[in-house]
Design a protein around this motif. Structure first.
Motif: not given
Length: 237
Positions: A228-237, A205-217, A197-203
């Motif tokens: 399940p997809a193993r991912v890194s997520v971030a919250d919108p600012a 229009g995103a309103t919730g926790t968003t996937v920002v990186q894919i480690f394994q599809p 769970h990182v601090e990163a820019a999200v696309p």
């Protein structure tokens, strides 16, 4: 011999019955045949076997008329009007109705059991198919991961290996295999496994926790999640 003599004259003269004074003449001829009527000029009639004879006639001494099956006036055709044709009693009809209702209930129960059995077999067949395909996909996960990351790096844009990868993914798609997990997807714990769970820019229009990186599809076979997809997520600012 006198040629004019008749043959009757040549026969010996038979003794004539003598009158004994009772007014009856004693017969000196052959014995009366059994069944002949004394004093009758007719011979005895044909003997009738015991139980035989014309319908309606006595079959023997002391016996009544003998008829064919069905009694007097019976019809020779099935269903004719004779002593065996009679309207069924009300008790017989009620018993037949009860038996028919019981058989109908048994038939309906068997039909319901068959329908349930068929549904259960169809469901189990689909589960077995999905389980078999999912097992194959699980065995191919390392290969699929390599193909995915090679595409992300631009190593499978052309060439024979790119064609092989395309055919493999098309075959898995026809079997119902679907890849899940894309950057920009809203986080869904049902198909995503958040490793970071990182601090990163999200696309935008995103309103919730968003996937920002894919480690394994991840991969899904119909409604069954293979991984399940193993991912890194971030919250919108």
């Amino acid at each position: 011999m006198d040629p004019e003599a008749r043959p009757e004259d040549a026969r010996p003269e038979q003794a004539r019955p003598e009158d004994d004074g009772s007014g009856a003449l004693e017969s000196t001829g052959p014995d009366t045949a059994e069944g002949a009527v004394p004093g009758s000029t007719e011979g005895p009639g044909p003997d009738l076997a015991d139980g035989a004879g014309a319908a309606g006639a006595p079959a023997g001494p002391g016996r009544g008329p003998v008829y064919a099956d069905g009694g007097a006036g019976a019809s020779a055709e099935p269903g004719g009007e004779d002593e065996y044709d009679h309207a069924p009693a009300a008790a017989d009809l009620a018993e037949e109705d009860t038996m028919a209702a019981s058989l109908l209930a048994d038939l309906q129960r068997l039909q319901a059991e068959y329908v349930n059995y068929k549904k259960r077999v169809d469901r189990d067949r689909e589960l077995i198919r999905v389980g078999a395909v999912s097992s194959v996909v699980e065995a191919l996960l390392p290969v699929l991961d390599d193909i995915y990351f090679a595409r992300q790096a631009g190593d499978l844009e052309s060439g024979p290996f790119a064609a092989i990868a395309d055919k493999l993914e098309e075959t898995l798609g026809r079997l119902g295999i679907e890849r899940v997990g894309t950057v920009g997807d809203e986080f869904d714990p049902n198909v995503h496994e958040a490793l970071m769970h990182v601090e990163a820019a999200v696309p935008e229009g995103a309103t919730g926790t968003t996937v920002v990186q894919i480690f394994q599809p991840g991969y899904r076979n119909g409604e069954r999640l293979v991984r399940p997809a193993r991912v890194s997520v971030a919250d919108p600012a």
